[in-house]
Scaffold this active site. Structure first.
Site, PDB file in Angstrom:
ATOM      1  N   LYS A   1       7.130  18.722  49.092  1.00 43.51           N
ATOM      2  CA  LYS A   1       6.235  18.387  47.784  1.00 43.51           C
ATOM      3  C   LYS A   1       5.482  17.542  47.026  1.00 43.51           C
ATOM      4  CE  LYS A   1       6.621  22.068  44.641  1.00 43.51           C
ATOM      5  NZ  LYS A   1       6.187  23.637  45.252  1.00 43.51           N
TER       6      LYS A   1
ATOM      7  N   THR B   1      10.960  23.364  49.036  1.00 44.04           N
ATOM      8  CA  THR B   1      10.019  22.132  48.611  1.00 44.04           C
ATOM      9  C   THR B   1      10.042  22.082  46.546  1.00 44.04           C
ATOM     10  OG1 THR B   1       7.799  23.749  47.392  1.00 44.04           O
ATOM     11  CG2 THR B   1       7.669  22.360  49.833  1.00 44.04           C
ATOM     12  N   ASP B   2      10.496  23.935  46.146  1.00 44.20           N
ATOM     13  CA  ASP B   2      10.645  23.561  44.256  1.00 44.20           C
ATOM     14  C   ASP B   2      11.750  22.673  44.238  1.00 44.20           C
ATOM     15  OD1 ASP B   2       9.975  25.243  42.726  1.00 44.20           O
ATOM     16  OD2 ASP B   2      12.333  25.378  42.260  1.00 44.20           O
TER      17      ASP B   2
ATOM     18  N   PHE C   1     -24.873 -10.285  55.774  1.00 43.03           N
ATOM     19  CA  PHE C   1     -24.221  -9.611  56.988  1.00 43.03           C
ATOM     20  C   PHE C   1     -25.539 -10.045  57.949  1.00 43.03           C
ATOM     21  CE2 PHE C   1     -24.695  -5.346  59.991  1.00 43.03           C
ATOM     22  CZ  PHE C   1     -22.864  -5.459  60.266  1.00 43.03           C
TER      23      PHE C   1
ATOM     24  N   ARG D   1     -25.718 -10.492  50.273  1.00 45.24           N
ATOM     25  CA  ARG D   1     -26.152  -8.702  49.478  1.00 45.24           C
ATOM     26  C   ARG D   1     -25.008  -8.759  48.572  1.00 45.24           C
ATOM     27  NH1 ARG D   1     -23.236  -5.139  54.442  1.00 45.24           N
ATOM     28  NH2 ARG D   1     -20.739  -6.259  54.792  1.00 45.24           N
TER      29      ARG D   1
ATOM     30  N   GLN E   1     -15.189  -6.420  57.928  1.00 49.09           N
ATOM     31  CA  GLN E   1     -14.817  -6.233  58.852  1.00 49.09           C
ATOM     32  C   GLN E   1     -14.184  -8.039  58.600  1.00 49.09           C
ATOM     33  OE1 GLN E   1     -17.438  -4.780  59.611  1.00 49.09           O
ATOM     34  NE2 GLN E   1     -17.533  -3.741  61.499  1.00 49.09           N
TER      35      GLN E   1
ATOM     36  N   ASN F   1     -17.741   1.264  52.598  1.00 47.69           N
ATOM     37  CA  ASN F   1     -18.702   0.030  51.842  1.00 47.69           C
ATOM     38  C   ASN F   1     -20.133   1.460  51.118  1.00 47.69           C
ATOM     39  OD1 ASN F   1     -20.701  -1.992  52.151  1.00 47.69           O
ATOM     40  ND2 ASN F   1     -20.565  -2.075  53.903  1.00 47.69           N
TER      41      ASN F   1
ATOM     42  N   HIS G   1     -23.390   1.306  49.700  1.00 46.67           N
ATOM     43  CA  HIS G   1     -24.420   0.511  50.143  1.00 46.67           C
ATOM     44  C   HIS G   1     -25.563  -0.015  48.028  1.00 46.67           C
ATOM     45  CE1 HIS G   1     -23.329   0.614  53.624  1.00 46.67           C
ATOM     46  NE2 HIS G   1     -23.712   1.467  54.001  1.00 46.67           N
TER      47      HIS G   1
END
Lengths: 287, 287, 287, 287
Positions: free
Chosen positions: A12, A57-58, A160, A177, A220, A246, A248
């Site tokens: 659920k 699931t109930d 970068f 940046r 990274q 990311n 931009h």
């Protein structure tokens, strides 16, 4: 030709549970979204339509509400409540493993001129706490904590540059940046007793502090630095996984309008976006 | 049989503009989503495909970025920047009125163990500030301020009882329910100089404080009480409009599971939801 | 204590690419959303901030647009375009594997009283086609096809009964319920040449037909029946995975209003929902 | 200083109602999302917290389900069901007007190799039908029909040129662009009996046909042409209002990659977008 059942699980999702822990002067709001998933011997349910071993699931939903009454207090960590829920289902004969994932939506008391309100709250920002607990029938417990949607921005200290070049690599190098992302982080705890609430607060503080203080060479690199900081400062953590979009921010060329843009006015975008995922972990030598 | 053009307007929506106001030790982030809409004499564009008087929506976007360079500072209220944008377009001959709606996404400096970061930010919660400015070619200016998505909850001090009864009115009276809503509020300022930033902060504080402190008989009643408090305490405000969804929190019946639920465990819902809208304003006698 | 980099990957997501293949009388619209992710030797990018081997995600975007010019025709299957994109990146020295996931948004020519329009289209319903292609540096290719958001409903032929009972299992047995779901299906192709477009159409037809024609004992059972039908009829398919949410439709009790509800009026819900996932595959004996 | 209640209304939104009209061989699915809003004398509810004249929104929901049992058949137009609901509430003493807005989600029978399934359906694309009905206590009825999310694209026959130029108007003229939009249209019917289902189908056909066949000079021009076509061909319609977003498709510059892009490869965007709204109506001379 045989056809067979492969991997399968069910459960659920999006069980929306609010518990008020009422106090003399103030209440505490626990606001959870719970997902429960079971694995086990459910072959007959699939291949023969035989539900005699199927936990509905109930029923999972009912169980979440029923157990919350007794097992979810003002300070119960969601990791602990996840274990309570998981144990309930892992004890069922045909279940081999359970995963309980809980998001907690944070409510903070309203500040008023006469103090802090006891019965009025605002939904806080700053990300959504998450716990993901797996329990196996043999008693093994795996606990991951985490945070979703922690939206952050570095306006300086992000570069970068230095990528290999060919005709399609047209993005200019930059030593400055905007780095903006929505952090999804999960960290795994080793064994032993732990104050999960205190640990969560401490890890998130490290995450934010290391985000603020490092010089980023790439997303990274930022994951590495932040993950490394968490492992450095928090011995209970054995690994950290992050997944960082990311989206931009492009510097707008204002020169056609006779206006200078000194790294100041940016166009924020949603699509496309970079998506960087990595795990930082303790090495084998740590045993 | 004649066919004619009726009401019409057009513009650019979702202009995503981030401006960094860089300081020696710290930056300020202004993160806006801007919608611009023009009304005026654009009949020929519709009926004859004649664009000779059409301000391209692309030009509106360019203008927003260009004017932000000079007219959007660290403390410029979005109301004021909206007026700057509006004036630019209202001055164009064929334009009779302009509406500029600006949402500001709030970024707060990251707190670290060594102080407050100058170049790292988290997106804050607590609702999104909004300004809606209308300017007419004749110089008239209408300024509304507001907040969106201010998500709040009362865990006590909220009742709903005394409705007229018939067969379909099955909802039980309650003198104690959860009231949770996502406030969308707009308030209009009368003329005169105003510190819009300070006024915004003050009105939101009143909104939250009155939300926390009143005894609510219904969402309708809460709008009245909160709107009344704002008008009482803030003379610059001439009217307040709120639009409050009422997504329900139902007390879960745990008795089938042998568990007592003393107004504690709730199921939070999204659909359907009540939706209550009302304006509270100064009366005619106020001139 | 050592800290090391674990699993990692990165790429560009939500590359929105529209290509018009123009014909004499009619155009063909290819409307794709592309996600690209690379794995490989990117340790230095993380641990040393050294980007000298990093393919920028911006370059991935550029590559998708550049290759679409030549390699995406009116009838090119997205599986084939995914392989073209994947080969480009898998050929880069530091890359060990590439995953390209492509969703195609389907546009159908507008039907007019004078025939079918050649230059006007409507976005079709009926689910979104998906291809997920993985290429390894050693040349291995793994192709999965699939469909997302195929929203379907059975108004008869769906039961859910016979679950084990305890106090929390309060859901009543039913031999007639609405089964409504939004199918996410992925199927894997074995080796060999294949007309991917024809195969996709045929598999989806089997999926819908088997959905329509079987008697469902549960969602688990339905996945098995539909997966089995696909494997039976389509030799090129080696396994099928489905992930089916089960948002519930509750029969409304109208008796308080003096109205009978003979399995006719339902309340459709979004939260919580069941979520059932399973793979059906050819057995080892098929090897 | 007096403070008073201004405009106000309230109701229930997102009532999710599914009705199955069962037949011998096939069922019909009616899947509606209903919003109900009341205006009237609700001053005391606001200013005094007096609910003695408040119709609970929960009661509105109950009423929708109860009336659907008898008044929503296989072919009942949503306009007619909206009037039934509206009349119920308009008859209540303190109510001065009611607005009922209904969206119908379209389900089509699954086509199988043995014919058309009677009990299995897929959610269709092609926009969502909408009816907005207002009823006043004095018996006046206003009916608008419409469609939402009808997503369409012209790949030819769309220009945008001839705008006035200044430094900020940098968008190049084009005689050939992609025009893609998501149509939101509402049209008002004059008095008299009407087959609402047939009229809806016919108006949407005109909308699509005129979209396909005209030469567009701008979105403004397209609204005029499509609205004019509807009024020309459908005497029952007295006015048409459209609201068209214009999310842009930008031709990608592939020249840095040594690839020619002959009006073929586009980048589809979501933000920012143009937004054009206009009403086309019968003139005063039509009486």
């Amino acid at each position: 030709m045989t056809i067979e059942l492969g991997a399968n699980r069910y459960g659920k999702s999006a069980i929306r549970l609010v518990k008020l822990v009422r106090g003399a002067d103030r209440d505490v709001v626990r606001d959870l979204t719970i997902d429960i998933a079971l694995e086990g011997d459910f072959v007959a349910a699939h291949t023969a339509g035989d539900n005699s071993r199927v936990i509905a699931t109930d029923t999972m939903k009912n169980t979440a509400y029923a157990l919350a009454a007794d097992s979810l207090g003002a300070d119960t960590p969601i990791e602990a409540f996840g274990v309570v829920l998981g144990r309930h289902f892992a004890a069922i004969e045909q279940v081999t493993s359970v995963e309980v994932s809980i998001a907690e939506h944070d409510w903070r008391p309203v500040a008023t001129s006469s103090g802090v309100a006891g019965h009025a709250f605002t939904r806080a920002g700053g990300g959504t706490r998450r716990a993901v607990v797996r329990l196996a029938a043999d008693g093994a417990v795996d606990v991951r904590a985490g945070i979703d949607d922690l939206t952050v921005m570095k306006t300086s200290g992000s570069a970068f540059a230095g990528i290999p070049r060919d005709a399609k690599a047209t993005l200019a190098d930059t030593d400055d940046r905007i780095l903006a992302t929505r952090i999804e982080a999960r960290w795994r705890y080793g064994g032993g007793e732990l104050d999960h609430n205190a640990e969560y607060v401490a890890v998130v503080a490290t995450l934010l502090e290391s985000f603020a203080e490092h010089e980023s060479a790439s997303v990274q690199h930022s994951i590495w630095v932040m993950g490394h900081a968490i492992l450095d400062r928090h011995p209970a953590v054995t690994e950290v996984t992050m997944r960082l979009p990311n989206p931009h921010h492009w510097l707008v060329d204002l020169s056609p309008f006779g206006v200078e843009n000194d790294r100041s006015v940016f166009l924020a975008t949603r699509e496309p976006y970079g998506l960087i995922e990595a795990t930082v972990r303790r090495g084998a030598a740590d045993g």
